[in-house]
Structures are given as C-alpha cells and as structure tokens.
Design a protein around this motif. Structure first.
Motif, short mmCIF file in Angstrom:
data_model
loop_
_atom_site.label_atom_id
_atom_site.label_comp_id
_atom_site.label_asym_id
_atom_site.label_seq_id
_atom_site.Cartn_x
_atom_site.Cartn_y
_atom_site.Cartn_z
N MET A 1 0.82 -1.21 0.00
CA MET A 1 0.00 0.00 0.00
C MET A 1 0.86 1.26 0.00
O MET A 1 0.54 2.24 -0.67
N LYS A 2 1.95 1.22 0.75
CA LYS A 2 2.83 2.39 0.81
C LYS A 2 3.37 2.75 -0.58
O LYS A 2 3.40 3.91 -0.97
N GLU A 3 3.80 1.72 -1.32
CA GLU A 3 4.32 1.96 -2.67
C GLU A 3 3.21 2.45 -3.61
O GLU A 3 3.46 3.28 -4.49
N ARG A 4 2.01 1.95 -3.43
CA ARG A 4 0.88 2.41 -4.25
C ARG A 4 0.59 3.88 -3.99
O ARG A 4 0.30 4.64 -4.93
N ILE A 5 0.67 4.29 -2.74
CA ILE A 5 0.43 5.69 -2.40
C ILE A 5 1.50 6.58 -3.03
O ILE A 5 1.20 7.65 -3.58
N ILE A 6 2.75 6.12 -2.96
CA ILE A 6 3.86 6.90 -3.55
C ILE A 6 3.67 7.03 -5.05
O ILE A 6 3.80 8.12 -5.62
N GLN A 7 3.32 5.94 -5.72
CA GLN A 7 3.17 5.97 -7.18
C GLN A 7 1.98 6.83 -7.60
O GLN A 7 2.08 7.62 -8.55
N SER A 8 0.87 6.70 -6.89
CA SER A 8 -0.30 7.52 -7.20
C SER A 8 0.00 8.99 -6.99
O SER A 8 -0.36 9.84 -7.83
N SER A 9 0.67 9.31 -5.90
CA SER A 9 1.01 10.70 -5.59
C SER A 9 1.94 11.27 -6.67
O SER A 9 1.76 12.40 -7.11
N MET A 10 2.92 10.48 -7.09
CA MET A 10 3.84 10.93 -8.13
C MET A 10 3.08 11.26 -9.41
O MET A 10 3.30 12.30 -10.04
N ASN A 11 2.18 10.38 -9.81
CA ASN A 11 1.41 10.61 -11.03
C ASN A 11 0.57 11.89 -10.94
O ASN A 11 0.51 12.68 -11.89
N LEU A 12 -0.04 12.09 -9.78
CA LEU A 12 -0.87 13.28 -9.59
C LEU A 12 -0.02 14.54 -9.53
O LEU A 12 -0.38 15.57 -10.12
N PHE A 13 1.09 14.51 -8.82
CA PHE A 13 1.98 15.67 -8.73
C PHE A 13 2.49 16.06 -10.11
O PHE A 13 2.53 17.24 -10.47
N TRP A 14 2.90 15.06 -10.89
CA TRP A 14 3.48 15.34 -12.21
C TRP A 14 2.41 15.89 -13.17
O TRP A 14 2.73 16.66 -14.05
N ARG A 15 1.17 15.49 -12.94
CA ARG A 15 0.10 15.95 -13.83
C ARG A 15 -0.44 17.32 -13.44
O ARG A 15 -0.68 18.17 -14.30
N TYR A 16 -0.61 17.56 -12.15
CA TYR A 16 -1.30 18.77 -11.69
C TYR A 16 -0.42 19.74 -10.90
O TYR A 16 -0.87 20.84 -10.57
#
Length: 207
Positions: A1-16
């Motif tokens: 779950m921790k890695e999923r949160i990091i990956q999701s956050s990275m995608n959102l940060f890079w997009r928005y």
C-alpha cells in the motif's frame, strides 16, 4: 500500500503540480480513505519527500544506463536530451516551483542530487568528450558543468519562463542545443551535424 500511495502521488503531482494535489485527491485516486494514507505517512510533506526520493533513484538508474549505452559523449548528450523530452513531456512545469516553495525537505533532496550526481555526470561527459577530440580543449569543465545544471533548473522558473507562455520541453531543447554547439570541436561539429534530426538539434546545422 505504501508503494501504491507513492506511485499515485507521483502521477498526480506530475500531472497537476504538487500544491494543487490534496490528500483527498490521493485517496480518491487510489479508492481508499485518508485514514489509510495516514497509517503510512504522517502528512503530505512526507509523501512528497518519498516521491522525490523514488524519482531521483529512477533518474540515477536512467543516467547510468544512458551513459553505458551511448557510443560517445555526443551521443550521450543526444540520448539524455531524448530522455529529458520524454520525462518533461508529461510533467507539470510547476512541480519544481512548488517543491522549492512549499517542501524544503524534498527540495533539499533535489539540490543534493543535482550537486552530487548530475554535475558529476556532466563533468565526466565533458572530460570524455575532450579526450575523444569531440569537445574543445579550452573549455572550463568545472564552470560549464555547473552552467548546464543551472540551465535545466532555470527553465522551471516562472519568473523567467512564464507557465503557458513557454513550452518547458522546447526551452530545454534550446538550452541543450546552444550548450552543445558551444563545446564542440571541429571534429565534434562534423559528427554532430551529420546526425539525423534529434531532440537537441535545430532545423539548421550551420556553425
């Protein structure tokens, strides 16, 4: 779950951008509750720090691979340019600005990476290019290695290149092409100008 949160956050940060993404946004993207996120991270700042660490580790691996797979120092620069185009093409230009202004721990990680890894990589490339006869012998390696890194960061400064007015990828390409043409020896020019159209080159190949 921790890695999923990091990956999701990275995608959102890079997009928005970092500032505009909330903990609610991350939770919604993953289909989990904010409580679950807080079980793994104390706050958004810690998530940002972990995201930056993960991204910088990936970048270090990419740089090593590009160096190993390049025919010579000029090809290495061309390959790095292609990598920059691909990396920045999906990145919101406000990411570095947000990082510097709102997340000092993450910004410190980026600065240290730039100082210890990226400058050394550029320095090594310049020295190899000189030894191969492709780069001018009269250039100052220490000065130009720092100049090149500052160029990359400067492209993200909205006070110089306003978001929406300048395309960050195009700015980086212009910087890199200008930089390369300033360090090439006559032999290096001949090689560079015979390359097919690349991400680092302008439409014309005049000296």
């Amino acid at each position: 779950m921790k890695e999923r949160i990091i990956q999701s956050s990275m995608n959102l940060f890079w997009r928005y951008g970092i500032k505009s993404v909330t903990m609610d946004d991350i939770a919604k993207d993953l289909g989990i509750s904010k409580r679950t996120i807080y079980q793994h991270f104390k706050d958004k700042n810690e998530i940002v720090e972990k995201v930056i660490k993960s991204k910088l580790n990936d970048e270090e691996c990419q740089m090593q691979e590009l160096e190993e797979n390049s025919l010579n120092p000029i090809d290495e620069i061309v390959n790095i340019s292609t990598h920059i185009r691909e990396s920045l093409g999906s990145m919101n230009p406000s990411v570095l600005f947000d990082l510097k202004k709102y997340h000092p721990e993450g910004w410190a990680l980026f600065r240290e990476f730039k100082k210890s890894m990226v400058i050394q990589s550029v320095r090594d490339n310049l020295i190899k290019g000189q030894q191969a006869g492709l780069f001018r012998l009269d250039i100052d390696v220490e000065v130009l290695s720092r100049l090149r890194i500052e160029q990359i960061e400067m492209a993200f400064d909205p006070s110089i290149f306003a978001f929406g007015q300048f395309d960050i990828v195009e700015v980086q390409i212009q910087f890199l092409d200008h930089f390369v043409r300033g360090i090439l020896s006559p032999e290096g020019f001949n090689y560079y100008n015979q390359l097919p159209s690349t991400a680092t080159q302008s439409n014309t190949h005049e000296k």
